[in-house]
Scaffold this motif. Structure first.
Motif, mmCIF file in Angstrom:
data_model
loop_
_atom_site.group_PDB
_atom_site.id
_atom_site.type_symbol
_atom_site.label_atom_id
_atom_site.label_comp_id
_atom_site.label_asym_id
_atom_site.label_seq_id
_atom_site.Cartn_x
_atom_site.Cartn_y
_atom_site.Cartn_z
ATOM 1 N N VAL A 59 0.855 -1.188 0.000
ATOM 2 C CA VAL A 59 0.000 0.000 0.000
ATOM 3 C C VAL A 59 0.892 1.239 0.000
ATOM 4 C CG1 VAL A 59 -1.860 -1.172 1.242
ATOM 5 C CG2 VAL A 59 -0.155 0.156 2.513
ATOM 6 N N PHE A 60 0.288 2.370 -0.303
ATOM 7 C CA PHE A 60 0.997 3.633 -0.182
ATOM 8 C C PHE A 60 0.726 4.243 1.188
ATOM 9 C CE2 PHE A 60 3.014 4.230 -4.165
ATOM 10 C CZ PHE A 60 2.236 3.577 -5.112
ATOM 11 N N LYS A 61 1.665 5.021 1.617
ATOM 12 C CA LYS A 61 1.539 5.723 2.898
ATOM 13 C C LYS A 61 0.224 6.488 2.943
ATOM 14 C CE LYS A 61 3.796 9.512 5.358
ATOM 15 N NZ LYS A 61 4.933 10.453 5.333
ATOM 16 N N GLN A 72 7.082 -8.691 13.032
ATOM 17 C CA GLN A 72 8.539 -8.846 12.937
ATOM 18 C C GLN A 72 9.065 -7.794 11.980
ATOM 19 O OE1 GLN A 72 9.887 -12.648 11.400
ATOM 20 N NE2 GLN A 72 11.772 -12.529 12.576
ATOM 21 N N TYR A 73 9.656 -6.727 12.532
ATOM 22 C CA TYR A 73 10.265 -5.706 11.704
ATOM 23 C C TYR A 73 11.603 -6.224 11.187
ATOM 24 C CZ TYR A 73 6.780 -2.776 13.958
ATOM 25 O OH TYR A 73 5.594 -2.261 14.428
ATOM 26 N N SER A 74 12.083 -5.579 10.121
ATOM 27 C CA SER A 74 13.310 -6.044 9.496
ATOM 28 C C SER A 74 14.445 -6.109 10.505
ATOM 29 C CB SER A 74 13.681 -5.092 8.351
ATOM 30 O OG SER A 74 14.889 -5.477 7.763
ATOM 31 N N ARG A 75 15.115 -7.241 10.563
ATOM 32 C CA ARG A 75 16.271 -7.457 11.431
ATOM 33 C C ARG A 75 15.929 -7.347 12.928
ATOM 34 N NH1 ARG A 75 20.920 -6.938 8.085
ATOM 35 N NH2 ARG A 75 20.432 -5.948 6.123
ATOM 36 N N GLN A 76 14.667 -7.510 13.250
ATOM 37 C CA GLN A 76 14.288 -7.489 14.663
ATOM 38 C C GLN A 76 13.570 -8.773 15.034
ATOM 39 O OE1 GLN A 76 12.420 -3.969 16.195
ATOM 40 N NE2 GLN A 76 13.449 -2.623 14.719
ATOM 41 N N ARG A 77 13.424 -8.962 16.304
ATOM 42 C CA ARG A 77 12.768 -10.176 16.769
ATOM 43 C C ARG A 77 11.259 -10.060 16.660
ATOM 44 N NH1 ARG A 77 15.239 -10.790 22.349
ATOM 45 N NH2 ARG A 77 16.949 -9.749 21.301
ATOM 46 N N LEU A 78 10.639 -11.204 16.659
ATOM 47 C CA LEU A 78 9.178 -11.271 16.663
ATOM 48 C C LEU A 78 8.661 -10.704 17.979
ATOM 49 C CD1 LEU A 78 7.072 -12.615 14.724
ATOM 50 C CD2 LEU A 78 7.118 -14.564 16.258
ATOM 51 N N GLN A 79 7.636 -9.874 17.900
ATOM 52 C CA GLN A 79 7.089 -9.294 19.134
ATOM 53 C C GLN A 79 5.573 -9.204 19.048
ATOM 54 O OE1 GLN A 79 7.981 -4.860 19.327
ATOM 55 N NE2 GLN A 79 9.377 -5.464 17.697
ATOM 56 N N GLU A 125 5.118 4.303 6.745
ATOM 57 C CA GLU A 125 6.234 3.541 6.192
ATOM 58 C C GLU A 125 6.837 2.608 7.252
ATOM 59 O OE1 GLU A 125 7.794 7.365 3.966
ATOM 60 O OE2 GLU A 125 9.081 5.659 3.529
ATOM 61 N N GLU A 126 6.860 3.062 8.486
ATOM 62 C CA GLU A 126 7.454 2.234 9.547
ATOM 63 C C GLU A 126 6.601 1.030 9.913
ATOM 64 O OE1 GLU A 126 6.910 5.507 9.678
ATOM 65 O OE2 GLU A 126 5.883 6.096 11.536
ATOM 66 N N ASP A 127 5.410 0.930 9.319
ATOM 67 C CA ASP A 127 4.588 -0.261 9.536
ATOM 68 C C ASP A 127 5.040 -1.436 8.672
ATOM 69 O OD1 ASP A 127 1.636 1.825 9.697
ATOM 70 O OD2 ASP A 127 2.931 1.113 11.335
ATOM 71 N N SER A 128 5.933 -1.177 7.736
ATOM 72 C CA SER A 128 6.423 -2.250 6.866
ATOM 73 C C SER A 128 7.086 -3.322 7.716
ATOM 74 C CB SER A 128 7.433 -1.692 5.855
ATOM 75 O OG SER A 128 6.821 -0.782 4.999
ATOM 76 N N ALA A 129 6.595 -4.537 7.596
ATOM 77 C CA ALA A 129 7.069 -5.637 8.450
ATOM 78 C C ALA A 129 6.344 -6.907 8.047
ATOM 79 C CB ALA A 129 6.808 -5.342 9.921
ATOM 80 N N MET A 130 6.708 -7.979 8.726
ATOM 81 C CA MET A 130 6.013 -9.259 8.571
ATOM 82 C C MET A 130 5.027 -9.381 9.720
ATOM 83 S SD MET A 130 6.532 -11.738 6.327
ATOM 84 C CE MET A 130 5.842 -13.377 6.122
ATOM 85 N N TYR A 131 3.790 -9.706 9.412
ATOM 86 C CA TYR A 131 2.759 -9.805 10.439
ATOM 87 C C TYR A 131 2.231 -11.230 10.506
ATOM 88 C CZ TYR A 131 2.710 -4.713 10.609
ATOM 89 O OH TYR A 131 3.073 -3.391 10.769
ATOM 90 N N TYR A 132 2.186 -11.743 11.719
ATOM 91 C CA TYR A 132 1.707 -13.100 11.940
ATOM 92 C C TYR A 132 0.482 -13.081 12.839
ATOM 93 C CZ TYR A 132 6.180 -14.891 10.229
ATOM 94 O OH TYR A 132 7.268 -15.193 9.463
ATOM 95 N N ARG A 168 3.461 -10.179 4.545
ATOM 96 C CA ARG A 168 4.439 -9.084 4.512
ATOM 97 C C ARG A 168 3.722 -7.813 4.079
ATOM 98 N NH1 ARG A 168 9.519 -8.409 4.921
ATOM 99 N NH2 ARG A 168 10.013 -10.633 4.859
ATOM 100 N N LEU A 169 3.776 -6.812 4.911
ATOM 101 C CA LEU A 169 3.192 -5.516 4.584
ATOM 102 C C LEU A 169 4.292 -4.585 4.112
ATOM 103 C CD1 LEU A 169 0.852 -3.438 4.601
ATOM 104 C CD2 LEU A 169 1.443 -2.959 6.988
ATOM 105 N N GLN A 170 4.115 -4.049 2.921
ATOM 106 C CA GLN A 170 5.039 -3.043 2.387
ATOM 107 C C GLN A 170 4.276 -1.733 2.260
ATOM 108 O OE1 GLN A 170 6.312 -4.738 -1.367
ATOM 109 N NE2 GLN A 170 8.231 -5.442 -0.475
ATOM 110 N N VAL A 171 4.795 -0.696 2.890
ATOM 111 C CA VAL A 171 4.168 0.615 2.789
ATOM 112 C C VAL A 171 5.122 1.515 2.026
ATOM 113 C CG1 VAL A 171 3.173 2.566 4.021
ATOM 114 C CG2 VAL A 171 3.008 0.251 4.986
#
Lengths: 109, 112
Positions: free
Chosen positions: A13-15, A38-45, A79-86, A104-107
């Motif tokens: 999606v777009f911002k 799970q944000y890029s290079r971060q742990r699942l939270q 844009e900072e919402d871009s991440a993997m969502y489970y 995977r959400l890409q903003v």
């Protein structure tokens, strides 16, 4: 058997656009539903859980037992919402989390 | 003051080798878990331990053996590594078996 389905592998999606990440589950009892991120290079939270009924980072999710869904929504994506969502399910009073395959959400800016 | 830590972060090894991944939590939690995330990002539980006792063992090959020397540690030992074992392995912990799970940073295992 319990199952969690996230039909979309990728959502772009777009911002500023609204976002809805779909989650459906199959379980005959009383489930607990969660969204993990799970944000890029971060742990699942943990992002949110249905029993707390709160909004985290602008995201909300309502458990719809009739449709066996727990979709994650945000009215204006950032844009900072871009991440993997489970999406995940846990049977009441157990510790086993059953995860969906993730979206995977890409903003885009 | 990392809550759940794993070592190593990356592990590259040959088929047939035996390797271990360590997990430690300093949250005082009673329950610890191991998850496997495959190349398609599918995340699945492997084991859970509560107070050093095995609670869940999800049809994992017996080449995988978890070991919990104390409540704060849950190590994963893998014998005779296979190509299909390549994945990211996540450790997690929770206060009790029904509480929020806190995840470690993951260990990326690559079997050549």
């Amino acid at each position: 058997a319990q199952r969690v389905t996230q039909p979309e592998k990728l959502l772009s999606v777009f911002k500023g656009a609204p976002v809805e990440l779909k989650c459906n589950y199959s379980y005959s009892g009383s489930p607990e539903l969660f969204w993990y991120v799970q944000y890029s290079r971060q742990r699942l939270q943990l992002l949110l859980r249905h029993i707390s009924r709160e909004s985290i980072k602008g995201f909300t999710a309502d458990l719809n037992k009739g449709e066996t869904s727990f979709h994650l929504k945000k009215p204006f994506a950032q844009e900072e919402d871009s991440a993997m969502y489970y999406c995940a399910l846990r049977r009441w009073n157990t510790d086993k989390l059953i995860f969906g395959t993730g979206t995977r959400l890409q903003v885009f800016p | 003051d990392t809550a759940v830590s794993q070592t190593p972060k990356y592990l590259v090894t040959q088929m047939g080798n035996d390797k271990s991944i360590k997990c430690e939590q300093n949250l005082g939690h009673d329950t610890m878990y191991w998850y496997k995330q495959d190349s398609k990002k599918f995340l699945k539980i492997m084991f859970s331990y509560n107070n050093k006792e095995l609670i869940i063992n999800e049809t994992v090959p017996n080449r995988f053996s978890p070991k919990s020397p104390d409540k704060a540690h849950l190590n994963l030992h893998i014998n005779s590594l296979e190509l299909g074992d390549s994945a990211v392995y996540f450790c997690a912990s929770s206060h009790s078996f029904a509480d929020e799970q806190f995840f470690g940073p993951g260990t990326r295992l690559t079997v050549l």
